[in-house]
Motif scaffolding. Structure first.
Motif, PDB file in Angstrom:
ATOM      1  N   VAL A 223      46.135  37.122 -27.617  1.00 41.43           N
ATOM      2  CA  VAL A 223      45.364  36.895 -28.838  1.00 41.43           C
ATOM      3  C   VAL A 223      43.955  37.446 -28.654  1.00 41.43           C
ATOM      4  N   ARG A 224      43.226  37.600 -29.742  1.00 41.82           N
ATOM      5  CA  ARG A 224      41.881  38.181 -29.669  1.00 41.82           C
ATOM      6  C   ARG A 224      40.812  37.166 -29.298  1.00 41.82           C
ATOM      7  N   HIS A 225      40.917  35.958 -29.852  1.00 39.04           N
ATOM      8  CA  HIS A 225      39.817  35.003 -29.709  1.00 39.04           C
ATOM      9  C   HIS A 225      40.255  33.727 -28.984  1.00 39.04           C
ATOM     10  N   VAL A 226      39.304  33.125 -28.286  1.00 37.54           N
ATOM     11  CA  VAL A 226      39.575  31.925 -27.498  1.00 37.54           C
ATOM     12  C   VAL A 226      40.118  30.774 -28.346  1.00 37.54           C
ATOM     13  N   PRO A 227      39.529  30.446 -29.513  1.00 40.28           N
ATOM     14  CA  PRO A 227      40.058  29.315 -30.289  1.00 40.28           C
ATOM     15  C   PRO A 227      41.543  29.479 -30.638  1.00 40.28           C
ATOM     16  N   ALA A 228      41.964  30.717 -30.904  1.00 45.93           N
ATOM     17  CA  ALA A 228      43.384  30.946 -31.202  1.00 45.93           C
ATOM     18  C   ALA A 228      44.241  30.657 -29.983  1.00 45.93           C
ATOM     19  N   LEU A 229      43.758  31.050 -28.810  1.00 48.25           N
ATOM     20  CA  LEU A 229      44.504  30.783 -27.582  1.00 48.25           C
ATOM     21  C   LEU A 229      44.627  29.276 -27.343  1.00 48.25           C
ATOM     22  N   VAL A 230      43.532  28.547 -27.554  1.00 53.95           N
ATOM     23  CA  VAL A 230      43.556  27.094 -27.383  1.00 53.95           C
ATOM     24  C   VAL A 230      44.548  26.461 -28.355  1.00 53.95           C
ATOM     25  N   SER A 231      44.612  26.961 -29.577  1.00 51.82           N
ATOM     26  CA  SER A 231      45.561  26.435 -30.568  1.00 51.82           C
ATOM     27  C   SER A 231      47.000  26.658 -30.135  1.00 51.82           C
ATOM     28  N   LEU A 232      47.286  27.816 -29.546  1.00 49.53           N
ATOM     29  CA  LEU A 232      48.643  28.100 -29.082  1.00 49.53           C
ATOM     30  C   LEU A 232      49.022  27.208 -27.902  1.00 49.53           C
ATOM     31  N   VAL A 242      40.560  29.662 -20.208  1.00 45.08           N
ATOM     32  CA  VAL A 242      39.516  29.761 -21.223  1.00 45.08           C
ATOM     33  C   VAL A 242      38.208  29.191 -20.687  1.00 45.08           C
ATOM     34  N   PRO A 243      37.067  29.534 -21.300  1.00 46.63           N
ATOM     35  CA  PRO A 243      35.798  28.897 -20.933  1.00 46.63           C
ATOM     36  C   PRO A 243      35.853  27.402 -21.224  1.00 46.63           C
ATOM     37  N   ARG A 244      35.205  26.619 -20.395  1.00 48.08           N
ATOM     38  CA  ARG A 244      35.305  25.156 -20.485  1.00 48.08           C
ATOM     39  C   ARG A 244      34.887  24.621 -21.846  1.00 48.08           C
ATOM     40  N   LEU A 245      33.845  25.170 -22.444  1.00 50.88           N
ATOM     41  CA  LEU A 245      33.366  24.603 -23.695  1.00 50.88           C
ATOM     42  C   LEU A 245      34.310  24.861 -24.858  1.00 50.88           C
ATOM     43  N   ALA A 246      35.233  25.792 -24.700  1.00 57.81           N
ATOM     44  CA  ALA A 246      36.207  26.030 -25.757  1.00 57.81           C
ATOM     45  C   ALA A 246      37.224  24.906 -25.844  1.00 57.81           C
TER      46      ALA A 246
END
Length: 311
Positions: A223-232, A242-246
């Motif tokens: 994926v392109r962006h960190v928030p999308a990766l976290v959602s998956l 991912v970076p911790r703050l994400a």
């Protein structure tokens, strides 16, 4: 002298309640953080304000004499704040901030909420893009300032470091690795792995750091962006780095867990960027300074310093 109003407020609270425990609860601080504030004030003044034993806390003679003076300081501050309240409410305008996407998840919302409570007539516009595009937006004036992790080498850009964070493994609570205290890159090879796309600044940092790792995880989704990766990851598709703050804070309803990642450990420094020689407009300057002061407060409370980051 090396103390601030928060230290004086801490002193008055302990003096009022006669208890570090009750004072810490009243101030919403840990007892250790409250004790550090009192130690800092005593060190700056060169005097002992309290006589402490295992059973009770009492003001010293000098401490009792200092109480009315400290109260006067806080009273004058309150009067000054009342005096500027009308001016604060008159501040308005639009602040445009270019930021890396993970800042929008769990970092900036709280900051915007605090800022809006103080300056309700100021509107905030966010440009959430790749780190390179954040830099461009600030450089050409599309944003008042930016929140990112690149720009330290740019001649026309000021970089003010805020936070240092490490990369962690985003893991669902029910995953076989969820109870592990630490993970290595080798641990990830046996599980479904999600990654950020080529061209992402975070992907570059990760690839650079693990270039010498012999066995690397093979991704199943990019994926392109960190928030999308976290959602998956939250959806149970796999693990991601991912970076911790994400990541959501501990106890968040998402049920995601942040597991420290070693061999190698990867970190990055997040900072505020602005155009060198360009003065920020009043509303933008207020938000910029609020972010700076918030970072300084977190550094003062952490022993050793624990910082968070963004993407």
């Amino acid at each position: 002298m090396n103390f601030d109003l928060a230290d004086i407020r801490a002193f008055l609270s302990v003096a009022d309640f006669g208890s570090f425990r009750v004072a810490s609860e009243n101030l919403h601080l840990s007892q250790s953080a409250l004790s550090r504030r009192i130690d800092k004030l005593e060190s700056a003044l060169g005097i002992k304000l309290f006589s402490r034993t295992t059973r009770k806390v009492e003001l010293t003679t000098v401490g009792r004499a200092f109480v009315p003076r400290a109260q006067n300081v806080m009273r004058e501050l309150d009067d000054a704040l009342v005096g500027i309240k009308d001016a604060t409410e008159r501040i308005s305008g639009l602040v445009t901030i270019a930021c890396v996407p993970s800042a929008v998840g769990y970092f900036l919302p709280a900051a915007i909420k605090r800022f809006h409570a103080s300056y309700p007539k100021v509107r905030i516009r966010l440009i959430d893009e790749y780190s390179s595009e954040v830099l461009v937006a600030v450089a050409r004036g599309d944003a008042d300032f930016g929140l990112t992790y690149i720009g330290t080498q740019e001649a026309d850009i000021n970089f003010e470091p805020l936070l240092e964070e490490r990369f962690v493994v985003a893991c669902p609570a029910g995953h076989p690795l969820a109870k592990r205290k630490r993970l290595t890159w080798a641990d990830l090879t046996q599980h479904a792995y999600l990654t950020l796309a080529q061209g992402s600044g975070n992907r570059f940092l990760i690839d650079q750091a693990i270039s010498q790792v012999e066995t690397k995880p093979q991704w199943i989704c990019e994926v392109r962006h960190v928030p999308a990766l976290v959602s998956l990851v939250e959806a149970g598709l796999g693990l991601g780095v991912v970076p911790r703050l994400a990541m959501p804070p501990k106890g968040h309803s998402s049920g995601l867990i942040s597991i420290p990642l070693d061999d190698p450990k990867i970190t990055r420094v997040i900072g505020l960027i602005s155009r060198r020689g360009h003065e920020l407009m009043p509303a933008a300057r207020l938000f910029y300074q609020m972010l700076l002061s918030g970072s300084e407060n977190r550094r003062n409370e952490a022993q050793p310093m624990q910082r968070a980051g963004i993407k």
